[in-house]
Enzyme design. Structure first.
Site, PDB file in Angstrom:
ATOM      1  N   LYS A 130      31.725  13.969   3.028  1.00 42.59           N
ATOM      2  CA  LYS A 130      31.409  13.502   4.130  1.00 42.59           C
ATOM      3  C   LYS A 130      30.871  13.251   4.539  1.00 42.59           C
ATOM      4  CE  LYS A 130      33.552  15.525   7.928  1.00 42.59           C
ATOM      5  NZ  LYS A 130      32.850  15.454   9.439  1.00 42.59           N
ATOM      6  N   ARG A 151      32.146   5.224  17.735  1.00 44.35           N
ATOM      7  CA  ARG A 151      33.522   6.031  17.863  1.00 44.35           C
ATOM      8  C   ARG A 151      33.398   5.697  19.407  1.00 44.35           C
ATOM      9  NH1 ARG A 151      36.296   9.212  15.195  1.00 44.35           N
ATOM     10  NH2 ARG A 151      34.090   9.816  14.263  1.00 44.35           N
ATOM     11  N   GLU A 188      29.955   5.765   8.712  1.00 49.32           N
ATOM     12  CA  GLU A 188      28.757   6.787   8.849  1.00 49.32           C
ATOM     13  C   GLU A 188      27.323   5.832   8.763  1.00 49.32           C
ATOM     14  OE1 GLU A 188      30.805   8.410   9.984  1.00 49.32           O
ATOM     15  OE2 GLU A 188      29.738  10.586  10.310  1.00 49.32           O
ATOM     16  N   CYS A 445     -10.898  24.753  23.694  1.00 46.05           N
ATOM     17  CA  CYS A 445     -10.417  25.359  23.375  1.00 46.05           C
ATOM     18  C   CYS A 445     -10.182  24.839  22.115  1.00 46.05           C
ATOM     19  CB  CYS A 445      -8.344  25.612  23.344  1.00 46.05           C
ATOM     20  SG  CYS A 445      -7.373  26.008  22.837  1.00 46.05           S
TER      21      CYS A 445
END
Ligand code: IVH
Length: 683
Positions: A130, A151, A188, A445
């Site tokens: 998945k 989607r 996907e 710095c």
């Protein structure tokens, strides 16, 4: 004239042939490289073929195929995405987290299809990984990719076709045979671990906040409006479901194998099983192995293989009854918070870091976790001495998810964010709208100074040979270099006495510095390390203003007029150039002969066909974008002009050119070219 016309016809027939041959060849190489991971030519050879196709398409824009492999590099800038309807609703899956739930799923499936009790019918499941990415639906007609839809709400989604075309493992044109005339394949989209790490490395080099996880970054990338930017991110895609009439098989597994033969990248490591033990074996195996693969997975998916049975089982309102996801829990470990320390980045941003009692998590020992900022500390109410839970989800840096209040020592003190810089003592500021605290002492710095020098010498900036992070530290500690400009004051005598420096390394460094003086202005501007000025912004600014002097003199209004420069960048530039030290460093660098002016290189021109011509572009075009026409004018030696005057040589007119412009052009007797005439003029 007739002969000429005939000649051009011949030419374009040949061009079409060559375009087709190159397209087929490049598609094949893309497939071998991105889907099979088995390339047969090297990058250089591939680029040569791509360049040839690009140049043919530029010469014959009308022959260019919308599915050309050149579209993989992007090139479209959308104003937004069209909302389109899904042909089949895009449902999601039921989730499960325990063995009992999987057993329950199997029993329910068997009961619904009547394979329970005395009748034990043959039931095969497909087990797949998945993938933790963004769902996409791809529509193919006659073997060509025609539309890609996100989607959205499952009923309608965004048309992101231009962006999806840039994903090299997605075939634009199918290979093999047996695919339906019109079908959809879903899958996907994701960013591989390598692609994600590379993106974050670039972010780090810019001193910007890192992306937290690959999935959100993939999702954000898919919604970018500029497809060229998408192409650079190297998205990838696994396809795992087919929809449509006339699919070759009635088995999901077999159809996926067919999809593979058409050029799709289908889930790797899929298996089929007919037993519940087979399901558990797959689940257990991947719970461990999931950390070893290039893609994030958040579980596995079990699907009934047979389409006939799938149809019998049907759907609930949300999800199919024939499939279920088994989700792995994010691994979590409890440990003690020993201390909180604060790091100062190149831009002065302060990051609180949790120092933990070492604990094993997903195969690595975790000792530290980022606490991000003061808001996060408040939200967790985290205190030294607390027992905390660390989790490693899709995130690269382990995160602290919660505190075990039951185990809080009675004397644990509430955490107070520091008020002063831990390195230089300057009082910290918190800018409106930003979560981070900053140390503003940019020039005094130490970590900011060293960070800026490291950025300056970096590969994408000045690319100085012979200098690395350790050397910067050494030169800083020796008091030889306090800022980027001091680098160019270094002498042989300064360096030869230092540890790890011999004649050869000294000369290499000095040569590297000398060589860097030739670096073009846009890279130098990026190297200065101005907040929010990354490579692209630096290039835009350099092209627009042409010199550092003009950029320094630019007002806020002038800055925001440059395309893509917003308030945040403009404010940052103004603030930077207001710093006396910044101007002093620039002057020092100038005195060493660094390149603060953009050199317009003649050799970058495609041709000189339009040299000496002043051309106005007006209206809307079909083949080119308006900017594309302007670029074509400039790259062929012409000058683009904004308004029509007696000096105008031509007007390139698309549709909707205003009537007043027409009238003016006619009055001045200026030739108006159509888009096609303009293209012909160049070819
Ligand atoms: S099949 C009807 N297979 O997980 C749904 N989905 O939480 C069919 N996903 O919506 C989906 N890997 O976006 C399927 N191998 C895989 C998957 C997968 C990831 C995603 C997909 C789905 C979501 C459900």
């Amino acid at each position: 004239m007739k002969g000429n016309y005939y000649f051009r016809q011949m030419d374009s027939v040949q061009a079409q042939k060559r375009i087709d041959a190159l397209t087929a060849e490049l598609n094949e190489h893309n497939y071998r490289y991105y889907t099979l991971a088995d390339p047969s030519i090297d990058d250089y050879q591939f680029d040569q073929l791509l360049k040839e196709l690009l140049s043919l398409e530029a010469d014959y824009p009308l022959l260019a195929d919308p599915n050309s492999p050149t579209k993989r590099v992007g090139g479209t800038v959308a104003e937004g995405f069209a909302t389109v309807q899904h042909r089949y609703p895009m449902l999601s899956l039921d989730n499960s987290y325990s063995r009992q739930e999987i057993e329950g799923f199997d029993q329910k499936v068997r009961k619904l299809i009547g394979f329970d009790g005395d009748h034990r019918g043959e039931l095969a499941y497909v087990c797949e990984l998945k993938y933790d990415g963004v769902a996409i639906g791809l529509n193919y007609v006659n073997g060509m990719l025609v539309q890609a839809i996100t989607r959205g709400d499952g009923i309608q989604g965004d048309d992101v076709t231009a962006n999806v075309r840039t994903i090299k493992s997605i075939p634009l044109k199918l290979t093999g045979s047996g695919y339906p005339k019109d079908f959809e394949i879903r899958g996907e989209i994701f960013l591989s671990r390598t692609a994600f790490a590379k993106l974050n490395k670039e972010k780090e080099a810019l001193g910007e906040q890192l992306y937290a996880n690959a999935r959100n970054t993939a999702s954000g990338t898919l919604k970018m409006l500029d497809s060229t930017a998408v192409a650079k991110r190297n998205l990838d895609c696994y396809l795992y479901a087919l929809y449509g009439e006339g699919l070759p098989h009635r088995s999901h597994f077999e159809n996926m194998q067919a999809a593979k033969s058409w050029g799709f990248k289908i889930p790797e490591y899929s298996t089929t099983t007919k037993t519940i033990d087979g399901l558990f074996e797959f689940i257990d195996k991947w719970e461990v192995r999931r950390h070893d693969i290039e893609v994030d997975i958040d579980g596995i998916v079990l699907k009934v293989d047979s389409y006939d049975l799938q149809e019998e089982l049907g759907f609930t309102a949300k999800s199919p009854r024939w499939a279920i996801a088994y989700k792995y829990k994010a691994e979590e470990a409890a440990t003690e918070l020993l201390s909180i320390t604060y790091q100062v980045g190149r831009t002065g941003a302060i990051t609180p870091v949790a120092n933990l009692a070492p604990v094993l998590l997903s195969g690595t020992t975790v000792k530290r976790a980022s606490l991000h900022n003061a808001d996060q500390i408040d939200k967790l109410d985290i205190r030294v001495g607390d027992t905390v839970f660390v989790e490693k989800g899709g995130e690269i840096i382990p995160k602290i998810t919660r505190v075990n209040l039951d185990e809080r020592p009675a004397d644990a003190l509430r955490t107070r964010f520091i008020a002063h810089c831990p390195e230089c003592g300057t009082e910290l500021v918190k800018l409106e709208g930003e979560a981070a605290h900053y140390c503003t002492n940019e020039t005094g710095c130490a970590p900011q100074i060293k960070g800026k020098i490291e950025h300056f010498i970096g590969r994408k900036a000045m690319n100085i040979d012979g200098l690395g992070e350790e050397t910067v530290e050494q030169l800083y500690e020796a008091g030889l270099v306090h800022n980027i400009a001091d680098l160019y004051d270094l002498t042989y005598d300064d360096l030869i006495g230092l540890e790890r420096f011999a004649d050869k390394s000294v000369n290499r460094l000095l040569d590297g510095l000398e060589e860097s003086k030739k670096i073009p202005f846009d890279k130098l501007l990026f190297a200065l390390g101005i907040r929010y000025v990354g490579q692209t912004v630096a290039r835009l600014l350099a092209v627009h203003f042409k010199s550092i002097d003009k950029l320094i003199a630019a007002s806020f209004e002038e800055l925001v007029q440059v395309e893509e420069i917003g308030d945040k960048i403009a404010e940052s530039l103004i603030a930077h150039f207001q710093m006396e030290a910044a101007i002093a460093h620039i002057n020092q660098l100038k005195s060493h002969g660094l390149n603060f002016v953009l050199e317009e290189k003649e050799e970058e021109l495609v041709s000189n066909k339009l040299a000496g011509l002043s051309i106005v572009v007006s209206g809307v075009f079909s083949e080119y974008s308006r900017d594309g026409i302007k670029e074509a004018i400039a790259s062929n030696g012409g000058k683009v002009s904004g308004s029509i005057s007696p000096r105008t040589s031509y007007i390139v007119a698309g549709e909707n050119m205003g009537p007043s412009k027409f009238a003016k052009a006619e009055k001045l007797g200026i030739t108006i070219l159509s888009e096609v005439e303009f293209i012909e003029m160049l070819s």
